[in-house]
Design an enzyme around this catalytic site. Structure first.
Site, PDB file in Angstrom:
ATOM      1  N   LEU A 116     -10.330 -35.783   6.725  1.00  0.00           N
ATOM      2  CA  LEU A 116     -10.635 -34.400   6.357  1.00  0.00           C
ATOM      3  C   LEU A 116      -9.623 -33.829   5.377  1.00  0.00           C
ATOM      4  CD1 LEU A 116     -11.647 -32.941   9.854  1.00  0.00           C
ATOM      5  CD2 LEU A 116     -13.171 -33.673   8.001  1.00  0.00           C
ATOM      6  N   GLY A 139      -1.430 -33.978   4.182  1.00  0.00           N
ATOM      7  CA  GLY A 139      -0.321 -33.193   3.649  1.00  0.00           C
ATOM      8  C   GLY A 139       0.988 -33.838   4.020  1.00  0.00           C
ATOM      9  N   GLY A 140       2.079 -33.075   3.843  1.00  0.00           N
ATOM     10  CA  GLY A 140       3.395 -33.634   4.082  1.00  0.00           C
ATOM     11  C   GLY A 140       3.663 -33.962   5.537  1.00  0.00           C
ATOM     12  N   ASP A 189       3.432 -20.724   9.416  1.00  0.00           N
ATOM     13  CA  ASP A 189       2.914 -21.378   8.208  1.00  0.00           C
ATOM     14  C   ASP A 189       1.576 -20.737   7.816  1.00  0.00           C
ATOM     15  OD1 ASP A 189       3.041 -23.131   6.077  1.00  0.00           O
ATOM     16  OD2 ASP A 189       2.031 -24.751   7.132  1.00  0.00           O
TER      17      ASP A 189
END
Length: 522
Positions: A18, A21-22, A136
């Site tokens: 899907l 990221g990091g 975040d």
């Protein structure tokens, strides 16, 4: 390394990727026993093997799993598989707000942006009431769906996997890791100071700005420039880019993005209410599900260390309160300890004056910034501060080399994403959408001299001439008659610094080109 399709994690069979990221990758997984599909986030090995992170993952996973709100993605389960941590969450088919507001786009209608921020705000207020921070908040975590035959767009806040209890004094920043996205992080979060719910509200304000303008509040490819913007520069004005927005909205956003948390809104409800009043002239925000906040607001917040004052309680908010300043009650903390004041900033400058490495473990990865980069960041920030006339103006840059001195085509356009375009963005401009790369196209783009016309709308056109001239004479008609302010330079050091980008280019252009741009615009 991504998991292969068909792999099994925590009983879930992986169907497809899907996103990634990091921190790791998110997969669509088939539930081991129920006829449903969930989102399974598998963290990368670096985080999974960090003992401190694993402990907090277990501790905060329990808190996140206890959240039950229509605007928050539900957390179902968590665990470890082959040494890698995973968490299973509600799968929300659709898209996210970041994809709906691509960089450089200003097409999102204010009403839709307001709806998204309002719904996310309800989820945040609910979590804050339960003493849980997200840390975040960003458009990529605002999931949008019309699934299930609902009449309107459904908005859910995702990724409470990095959430933090307000009563937990353990933080990843203590070991040099920073869990957030720098573009939306609050000043106190960037400085490693204690956080409360108003840090999330700051990030929500940054997200609102991005939805309306298509750009981040302090846009730059250099993390240190972004950091200094959050800590030191005044909040950006939406109306410098969106002329269809009422000026009153700038004041609302400025309060949400105040440098000191004590000067911000105390709840998302307050923020959205004032934003709606500025945009529409009326208020429709409903109180978060679960009842009104108790006396004292979301939770008490301790004053900055060293003030000697008792913990502050926050004033209760009500639907009848329409003009009052809903900030904390009790004595004002000493100004010297606020993150946005001059003494704190001087301490920040001292820290940046010596060779440093800014290690920011953001969601997109770990970024190391050298002292040289910090020096450029300070110079770029200074240009933005000294030249407010640059702010928000649309710019495009071109190389004109009729004698092919540099061996390339005679007329080329600098494309967005190139170092040259990023430099112009770093000093306050917005690079023209018409000059974005087409797929994998590399900058610069070759242009036909005879038929070329500058694409509108552009406020400023910058031309770097390699034929030894600095005026308009001899320019192609498409440049000379551009419907914009024209800045032309034939200064050899400036042309060379612009065409062949190096570590010294920014400094050379600040000395050679910035004064010419300012002279043209003032």
């Amino acid at each position: 390394m991504p998991l292969p399709l068909g792999a099994v994690v925590g009983g879930y069979r992986i169907l497809r990727v899907l996103g990634s990221g990091g921190m790791g990758s998110v997969y669509l997984g088939q539930h081991p026993s129920l006829p449903r599909q969930d989102a399974v986030k598998v963290l990368n090995e670096q985080l999974s093997t960090d003992r401190e992170f694993r402990a907090r993952f277990e501790r905060e996973g329990r808190l996140a799993a206890g959240l039950d709100h229509p605007n928050i993605v539900s957390v179902y389960n968590r665990g470890a598989e082959d040494g890698r941590l995973w968490i299973a969450m509600q799968y929300v088919p659709g898209t996210d707000a970041a994809r709906e507001s691509p960089q450089g786009s200003t097409t999102m209608h204010p009403l839709r942006a307001l709806h998204i921020i309002s719904e996310v705000g309800k989820g945040l207020d609910y979590a804050h009431y339960r003493r849980l921070l997200h840390r975040d908040v960003k458009p990529a975590n605002f999931l949008l769906s019309r699934a299930g035959g609902e009449a309107g767009e459904r908005v859910l806040l995702a990724d409470f996997g990095v959430a933090k209890s307000t009563e937990d004094d353990q933080d990843l920043t203590a070991t040099g890791k920073f869990v957030a996205t720098v573009a939306y992080a609050s000043p106190e979060q960037l400085l490693g100071q204690p956080l409360d719910h108003r840090s999330d509200i700051y990030s929500l304000g940054c997200s609102f700005y991005r939805l309306l303008t298509g750009r981040n509040p302090y846009p730059s490819a250099v993390p240190a420039v972004v950091l200094m913007g959050h800590v030191h520069e005044p909040p950006p004005r939406v109306t410098s880019i969106r002329h269809d927005i009422a000026p009153e909205f700038d004041n609302v956003l400025a309060k949400a993005l105040a440098k000191s948390p004590y000067d911000r809104y105390n709840s998302c409800q307050e923020f959205v209410r004032d934003a709606e009043a500025a945009l529409l002239g009326r208020m429709q925000y409903r109180a978060p599900e679960g009842g009104p906040l108790p006396q004292g607001g979301p939770f008490p917040v301790s004053p900055p260390a060293g003030t000697g004052n008792p913990p502050y309680l926050f004033a209760r908010h009500s639907e009848e309160s329409t003009g009052a300043d809903h900030r904390r009650t009790g004595p004002d903390p000493e100004v010297r300890d606020r993150p946005g004041n001059s003494r704190t900033w001087r301490r920040m400058l001292i820290a940046f004056a010596v060779p440093i490495v800014v290690a920011l473990a953001v969601v997109v990865g770990v970024v190391l910034v050298s002292s040289a980069g910090s020096k450029d960041a300070g110079a770029l920030a200074a240009v933005r501060s000294q030249h407010p006339e640059f702010s928000g103006k649309v710019v495009a840059a071109f190389n004109y080399d009729p004698g092919r001195v540099h061996g390339g085509p005679p007329l080329t356009a600098i494309l967005a994403g190139s170092p040259q375009a990023e430099f112009l963005s770093d000093i306050g401009f917005r690079y023209a959408d018409a000059y974005r790369p087409d797929g994998d196209e590399e900058s610069p783009r070759t242009l036909p001299i005879a038929s070329f016309r500058v694409a509108e709308p552009v406020d400023v056109v910058i031309v770097l001439r390699s034929d030894g001239q600095s005026g308009w004479g001899g320019l192609p008609e498409g440049l000379a008659k551009a419907p914009a302010r024209l800045v032309v330079t034939g200064d050899e050091p400036s042309v060379g610094a612009f065409r062949e980008w190096s570590a010294d280019s920014a400094a050379d252009l600040i000395d050679g080109v910035v004064p010419k741009i300012s002279e043209t615009l003032t």
